[in-house]
Design an enzyme around this catalytic site. Structure first.
Site, short mmCIF file in Angstrom:
data_model
loop_
_atom_site.label_atom_id
_atom_site.label_comp_id
_atom_site.label_asym_id
_atom_site.label_seq_id
_atom_site.Cartn_x
_atom_site.Cartn_y
_atom_site.Cartn_z
N LEU A 113 87.32 38.14 67.79
CA LEU A 113 87.07 39.42 68.45
C LEU A 113 85.99 39.16 69.49
O LEU A 113 85.05 38.41 69.23
CB LEU A 113 86.57 40.47 67.44
CG LEU A 113 87.52 40.84 66.29
CD1 LEU A 113 86.83 41.82 65.34
CD2 LEU A 113 88.82 41.43 66.81
N ASP A 114 86.11 39.77 70.67
CA ASP A 114 85.12 39.49 71.70
C ASP A 114 83.78 40.12 71.34
O ASP A 114 83.63 40.86 70.36
CB ASP A 114 85.62 39.88 73.09
CG ASP A 114 85.84 41.38 73.24
OD1 ASP A 114 85.10 42.16 72.62
OD2 ASP A 114 86.75 41.77 73.99
N LEU A 115 82.76 39.83 72.15
CA LEU A 115 81.38 40.19 71.83
C LEU A 115 81.19 41.68 71.58
O LEU A 115 80.46 42.08 70.67
CB LEU A 115 80.47 39.73 72.98
CG LEU A 115 78.96 39.89 72.78
CD1 LEU A 115 78.47 38.96 71.69
CD2 LEU A 115 78.22 39.63 74.09
N THR B 162 83.56 43.90 70.74
CA THR B 162 84.51 44.49 69.79
C THR B 162 83.98 44.36 68.37
O THR B 162 83.48 43.32 67.98
CB THR B 162 85.88 43.82 69.90
OG1 THR B 162 86.38 43.98 71.23
CG2 THR B 162 86.87 44.43 68.93
#
Length: 234
Positions: free
Chosen positions: A107-109, A111
């Site tokens: 998951l990106d930073l 999210t």
């Protein structure tokens, strides 16, 4: 303990927690795997973990360890990697120091939400590869309120940078001035939810993954984790 029998290297590496089977194939193709001192790139090669000296980047591959499967509620601002050159907090700082443990996908930073971690490469391959169509469910707070036309476009598919993307299911969860939208996918391409919703005119301000297959965040506050039940693993 693994029996003293030969098996395909990519399977052996996955069971030892070095990578998924597909990831292990990449390691071999890149010349990073050796057996008894010889670089092995042939994907059909077999080896015996009990007898052969198998290494990845010089690190000895040990017999498969007890499999661990965890679910973590990742907070915003935490990166989904084993380590971060910039010194940002990672998901590994929120779970026990289990040998070989790694996050399944990312998951990106910005999210939040559900991330799986395991030392079981075969399990990671089984749940993450698109061909198995394990659903991922996201809740996204978007600008405005998508109408029926926008929701229909998401279901039919939207062309983004030459690639057609589509959701499996989408519905409005709550509406105020802006809406929370539930989106279900089975691929998990990079920033797919954000790109899709922006493409239909509703940029995402908050994004949270709330389910992965049968696994949910129920009972987990941000930063908390638990082991998967045998039923969830199955």
């Amino acid at each position: 303990m693994i029996p003293a029998v030969e098996e395909r290297l990519q399977k052996l590496l996955a069971r030892a927690g070095f990578a998924s089977r597909r990831g292990a194939e990449t390691l071999m193709e890149e010349g990073r795997v050796t057996v008894n001192g010889e670089v092995v790139k042939e994907l059909g090669t077999k080896a015996d973990a009990a007898r052969d000296d198998i290494r990845v980047d010089g690190v000895r591959v040990k017999a498969a360890r007890e499999p661990v499967h965890l679910v973590l509620n990742k907070p915003r601002g935490v990166v989904t990697t084993r380590s971060d050159p910039s010194g940002r907090p990672t998901v590994m700082s929120l779970v026990p120091a289990v040998p070989g443990l790694f996050p399944v996908g990312r998951l990106d930073l910005t999210t939040e939400g559900l991330i799986l971690l395991t030392n079981d490469g075969a399990f990671a391959e089984r749940v993450a590869h698109p061909r198995f169509e394990v659903p991922r469910v996201y809740h996204a707070k978007v600008r405005g309120v998508p109408d029926a036309q926008a929701l229909g476009r998401l279901r039919r598919g939207v062309r983004i940078e030459g690639e057609v993307m589509a959701v499996d299911r989408v519905r409005i969860v709550t509406v105020d001035r802006h809406a929370w939208v539930e989106v279900t996918l089975h691929e998990g391409k990079q920033q797919e939810v954000k790109r899709l919703l922006e493409a239909v005119g509703h940029p995402v301000s908050k994004l949270r993954r709330v389910a992965f297959g049968p696994v949910t965040l129920r009972g987990l506050e941000p930063g908390q984790f638990r082991a998967l039940t045998p039923g969830e693993v199955a």
